[in-house]
Design a protein around this motif. Structure first.
Motif, short mmCIF file in Angstrom:
data_model
loop_
_atom_site.label_atom_id
_atom_site.label_comp_id
_atom_site.label_asym_id
_atom_site.label_seq_id
_atom_site.Cartn_x
_atom_site.Cartn_y
_atom_site.Cartn_z
N ALA A 16 62.82 -7.67 106.18
CA ALA A 16 61.36 -7.56 106.10
C ALA A 16 60.95 -6.51 105.06
O ALA A 16 59.96 -6.67 104.34
CB ALA A 16 60.79 -7.21 107.48
N LEU A 17 61.74 -5.44 104.95
CA LEU A 17 61.45 -4.42 103.93
C LEU A 17 61.68 -4.99 102.53
O LEU A 17 60.84 -4.83 101.64
CB LEU A 17 62.36 -3.19 104.12
CG LEU A 17 62.11 -2.29 105.33
CD1 LEU A 17 63.20 -1.21 105.41
CD2 LEU A 17 60.74 -1.63 105.27
N LYS A 18 62.80 -5.69 102.38
CA LYS A 18 63.16 -6.25 101.08
C LYS A 18 62.14 -7.28 100.61
O LYS A 18 61.84 -7.39 99.44
CB LYS A 18 64.55 -6.88 101.16
CG LYS A 18 65.39 -6.62 99.93
CD LYS A 18 66.77 -7.27 100.02
CE LYS A 18 67.66 -6.61 101.06
NZ LYS A 18 68.76 -7.48 101.51
N GLU A 19 61.60 -8.03 101.59
CA GLU A 19 60.63 -9.08 101.26
C GLU A 19 59.20 -8.55 101.17
O GLU A 19 58.26 -9.34 101.01
CB GLU A 19 60.69 -10.19 102.32
CG GLU A 19 62.02 -10.95 102.37
CD GLU A 19 62.34 -11.65 101.06
OE1 GLU A 19 61.48 -12.41 100.57
OE2 GLU A 19 63.43 -11.42 100.52
N ASP A 20 59.01 -7.24 101.31
CA ASP A 20 57.66 -6.64 101.34
C ASP A 20 56.78 -7.35 102.38
O ASP A 20 55.59 -7.58 102.15
CB ASP A 20 56.98 -6.74 99.96
CG ASP A 20 57.61 -5.79 98.97
OD1 ASP A 20 58.13 -4.74 99.40
OD2 ASP A 20 57.59 -6.10 97.76
N ASP A 21 57.40 -7.69 103.51
CA ASP A 21 56.69 -8.42 104.57
C ASP A 21 56.24 -7.41 105.64
O ASP A 21 56.96 -7.13 106.60
CB ASP A 21 57.62 -9.50 105.16
CG ASP A 21 56.91 -10.40 106.15
OD1 ASP A 21 55.89 -9.97 106.72
OD2 ASP A 21 57.38 -11.53 106.36
N TYR A 22 55.04 -6.89 105.43
CA TYR A 22 54.56 -5.81 106.31
C TYR A 22 54.29 -6.31 107.72
O TYR A 22 54.56 -5.61 108.71
CB TYR A 22 53.31 -5.15 105.71
CG TYR A 22 53.57 -4.61 104.33
CD1 TYR A 22 54.39 -3.50 104.15
CD2 TYR A 22 53.06 -5.25 103.18
CE1 TYR A 22 54.68 -3.01 102.88
CE2 TYR A 22 53.35 -4.77 101.91
CZ TYR A 22 54.15 -3.66 101.77
OH TYR A 22 54.45 -3.19 100.52
N ALA A 23 53.77 -7.53 107.84
CA ALA A 23 53.47 -8.08 109.17
C ALA A 23 54.74 -8.23 110.00
O ALA A 23 54.77 -7.87 111.18
CB ALA A 23 52.77 -9.43 109.02
N THR A 24 55.81 -8.73 109.37
CA THR A 24 57.06 -8.88 110.12
C THR A 24 57.66 -7.51 110.45
O THR A 24 58.27 -7.32 111.50
CB THR A 24 58.05 -9.78 109.36
OG1 THR A 24 57.41 -11.04 109.12
CG2 THR A 24 59.33 -10.03 110.15
N GLN A 25 57.48 -6.55 109.55
CA GLN A 25 57.98 -5.20 109.85
C GLN A 25 57.37 -4.70 111.16
O GLN A 25 58.06 -4.16 112.02
CB GLN A 25 57.62 -4.23 108.72
CG GLN A 25 58.45 -4.45 107.46
CD GLN A 25 57.92 -3.65 106.28
OE1 GLN A 25 57.36 -2.58 106.43
NE2 GLN A 25 58.09 -4.19 105.09
N VAL A 26 56.06 -4.89 111.30
CA VAL A 26 55.38 -4.43 112.51
C VAL A 26 55.94 -5.15 113.74
O VAL A 26 56.22 -4.54 114.77
CB VAL A 26 53.85 -4.65 112.40
CG1 VAL A 26 53.15 -4.35 113.71
CG2 VAL A 26 53.27 -3.78 111.29
N GLU A 27 56.13 -6.46 113.63
CA GLU A 27 56.65 -7.24 114.76
C GLU A 27 58.07 -6.80 115.13
O GLU A 27 58.40 -6.68 116.32
CB GLU A 27 56.68 -8.74 114.42
CG GLU A 27 55.33 -9.35 114.10
CD GLU A 27 54.46 -9.60 115.33
OE1 GLU A 27 54.86 -9.20 116.43
OE2 GLU A 27 53.39 -10.20 115.16
N VAL A 28 58.89 -6.56 114.12
CA VAL A 28 60.29 -6.21 114.40
C VAL A 28 60.40 -4.81 115.00
O VAL A 28 61.35 -4.52 115.73
CB VAL A 28 61.17 -6.39 113.13
CG1 VAL A 28 62.61 -5.94 113.39
CG2 VAL A 28 61.17 -7.84 112.67
N GLN A 29 59.41 -3.97 114.74
CA GLN A 29 59.43 -2.63 115.34
C GLN A 29 59.46 -2.71 116.87
O GLN A 29 60.07 -1.89 117.53
CB GLN A 29 58.26 -1.80 114.85
CG GLN A 29 58.56 -1.18 113.48
CD GLN A 29 57.34 -0.62 112.80
OE1 GLN A 29 56.29 -0.47 113.42
NE2 GLN A 29 57.47 -0.33 111.53
N TRP A 30 58.80 -3.73 117.43
CA TRP A 30 58.85 -3.91 118.89
C TRP A 30 60.29 -4.11 119.35
O TRP A 30 60.73 -3.53 120.35
CB TRP A 30 57.99 -5.12 119.29
CG TRP A 30 57.94 -5.32 120.78
CD1 TRP A 30 57.03 -4.82 121.66
CD2 TRP A 30 58.90 -6.07 121.58
NE1 TRP A 30 57.35 -5.20 122.94
CE2 TRP A 30 58.48 -5.97 122.93
CE3 TRP A 30 60.05 -6.81 121.28
CZ2 TRP A 30 59.17 -6.57 123.98
CZ3 TRP A 30 60.75 -7.41 122.33
CH2 TRP A 30 60.30 -7.29 123.66
#
Ligand code: OFO
Length: 164
Positions: free
Chosen positions: A108-122
């Motif tokens: 998610a970091l590599k893809e600059d996918d901020y929404a998925t970063q938030v989801e994966v934090q859970w």
């Protein structure tokens, strides 16, 4: 919109969560067959939790306009040596899942996918809980020993785990 690498990584994690569920179901069935109903209950709730994790990931994929592609799951073992053996395997499995969740976050970091970063934090937070639970039960099993009254007491305590 999900990038292709992000969608692929999420689909792989869905498979890992279903694999986890299947492994814990096998452990639950084994515990039941040897008369440890409390362990069986705890592991059955864990099975349900893992399926909920998988479903949470499918929602992330769908909400972002992606496609879920289910993959083959592994055949779990049918036999386990002891409750200690089961919980050693639970802890090792959760440590493996933590590494996979961290890798998902890296994607998610590599893809600059901020929404998925938030989801994966859970899931990152959830893994702290998962490893802690397995470690606690393993410690209690070490104190209780292989059989006898202490093991029966622990079995009764684990029976109290309720499904969410
Ligand atoms: Fe056992 O944890 Fe899912 O993610």
């Amino acid at each position: 919109m999900l990038s292709k690498p992000m969608q692929k990584a999420l689909n792989e994690q869905i498979m890992h969560e279903i694999n986890s569920a299947y492994l814990y179901l096998a452990m639950s069935m084994h515990s039941s067959s040897v008369g440890l109903q409390g362990f069986a209950t705890w592991l059955r709730v864990q099975w349900q939790e893992e399926l909920a994790h998988a479903m949470k990931l499918t929602e992330i994929v769908h909400d972002r306009g992606g496609r879920v592609a289910l993959q083959a799951v592994e055949k779990p073992p049918a036999e386990f040596k002891s409750p200690q053996d089961i919980f050693h395997q639970v802890l090792a499995h959760e440590q493996k899942i933590t590494a996979l969740i961290n890798r998902l976050y890296e994607t998610a970091l590599k893809e600059d996918d901020y929404a998925t970063q938030v989801e994966v934090q859970w899931f990152i937070k959830e893994q702290i809980e998962e490893e802690k639970n397995a470690t606690t039960i393993l410690d209690q099993l070490t104190m209780a020993g292989e059989s006898g009254a202490s093991l029966m007491m622990l079995d009764r305590a684990l029976a109290a785990r309720a499904a969410h």
